[in-house]
Design an enzyme around this catalytic site. Sequence first.
Site, mmCIF file in Angstrom:
data_model
loop_
_atom_site.group_PDB
_atom_site.id
_atom_site.type_symbol
_atom_site.label_atom_id
_atom_site.label_comp_id
_atom_site.label_asym_id
_atom_site.label_seq_id
_atom_site.Cartn_x
_atom_site.Cartn_y
_atom_site.Cartn_z
ATOM 1 N N ASP A 9 67.856 41.944 54.709
ATOM 2 C CA ASP A 9 69.127 42.671 54.874
ATOM 3 C C ASP A 9 70.328 41.763 54.608
ATOM 4 O OD1 ASP A 9 68.050 43.106 58.267
ATOM 5 O OD2 ASP A 9 68.767 41.295 57.314
ATOM 6 N N TYR A 69 53.849 49.893 47.891
ATOM 7 C CA TYR A 69 53.647 50.547 46.600
ATOM 8 C C TYR A 69 52.184 50.512 46.159
ATOM 9 C CZ TYR A 69 58.670 50.608 45.769
ATOM 10 O OH TYR A 69 60.013 50.844 45.850
ATOM 11 N N LYS A 89 61.467 40.152 55.109
ATOM 12 C CA LYS A 89 61.906 40.766 56.362
ATOM 13 C C LYS A 89 60.921 40.320 57.458
ATOM 14 C CE LYS A 89 64.561 43.660 58.619
ATOM 15 N NZ LYS A 89 65.863 43.204 59.086
ATOM 16 N N ASP A 92 62.492 46.125 44.663
ATOM 17 C CA ASP A 92 62.935 47.352 44.008
ATOM 18 C C ASP A 92 64.387 47.644 44.384
ATOM 19 O OD1 ASP A 92 63.013 49.735 42.702
ATOM 20 O OD2 ASP A 92 61.560 50.774 43.949
#
Length: 446
Positions: A308, A187, A254, A332
């Site tokens: 995940d 972002y 991640k 987000d």
Amino acid sequence: MEFKEVRVPEGDLIRYEKEKLVIGSRPIIGVLRGDGIGIDITPVMQKVVDAAVSKAYGGDRAIAWCPLYAGLEGLRHYGSEFPDETVEAIRHLRIAIKGPFTTPIGEETHVCLNCAHQQYHGGKCDQCGTEDSVCDRFRSINVRFRQRLDLFACVRPVRYFEGVPAPNKYADKVDFILFRENTEDVYAGYDYEAGGEMAKAIIALIKEKDGREIRSDSGIGVKPISTFGTERIVRKALEWAISQNLPSVTIVHKGNIMKFTEGSFAKWGYELAEREFGDKIVTEKKLWDEFDGKMPEGKILLKDRIADSIFQQIQTRPDEYSVLVLPNLNGDFLSDAAIALVGGLGLGPGANMSNDIALFEATHGTAPKYTGMDKVNPGSIILSAVMMLNHMGWNEAADRILAGMEKSICDAQVTYDLARLMKREGREGVNEVSCSGFGEAIIERM
Ligand code: NAD
């Protein structure tokens, strides 16, 4: 400090000393009404907060509200939707709460200064009929507040309220708070079009330095995650867990795929926690190595989860999570997924914070078609005010509001949105109340 339009009321200016907020008994707090339904929800929130503070502390404490102007009110007061004076006033006051702000969508969009309706022409508003009050488009005010005040932490609590129809079987076990990093990751704005000069240059650099090929027709995004950015968000999450006596902090990442961005986020997070909060935390490894899996009294468990898997875990074992800290993109996604667990809608509170400034907010938009109808659910901004009171250490007043809201929902004294859902679930005795009526129901029950 001298202001042109802002009238600072009598009260105590909030100070920031030795990395702590100093709050007097009459703190001055900024309030930005917001556009559209801001006109309905923000005064209700103020009334609820004033009642809770008064009930919790008698006359010993009170909030001195200081109206500030941005968005359509900013245009009226200053001729600018994002006035410098408002930004400086928030910096000066350190705590403010705001309603939603309109962001015109699309090239030709105009906004009605009266009801926040958006349309493709100026002049008369198609919705409320006000003449000559439609202004040209402008950029997102929320994003500009975050950038100008360096509000690096997006904080979103998610909890269940009994009686709200929720899709998840374990919704009643959901009670966590997300700390999403607000300034870095994909972002940060380094997003380059396929075939453009920057995309071509980056593809060439990678070929030259790394020997690997990226297809020449690729768009390229850059994902910066820094030690500085990671440390300040993880510190904030840990400080919150400590101040609110919460049991655990989970770093979500991640890192199995993106080792030097997401993986480093976790690594730097652990290092920071050991270095600055070593006496207050126990890592999962230590828990088993040294304490045989039994959490020592008064400590916070620090763990990490792959991004995940956390989407599964918050559904299957939500009670194992309390504070979650995440980089921007996963933060987000998870914020929205988490709020859906508990029935979504209207009730999700939020704040954007730096170390010394906090801007609390309604997380929904301006819903122009309901402007001024005293109809919508003020729950989001009221729960943001609960966060604000917790942030100030006024937990007794915060608890009163939560109790009042829980009881109102249990008694099915709710606005149209929740009433509709409850009726659909076959609930009987649902009383649909107005926006201000919901505020009154909370006050009666706090
Ligand atoms: P929205 O949230 O304003 O409204 C979508 C629908 O959700 C409404 O029509 C209404 O049915 C429902 N709704 C929203 N808030 C509600 C409440 N408090 N109680 C009951 N029902 C509620 O989203 P939108 O229509 O996509 O956006 C309208 C404007 O709001 C846009 O200009 C957008 O940029 C802005 N926006 C601002 C914020 C913010 O300031 N934080 C957030 C989202 C959207």
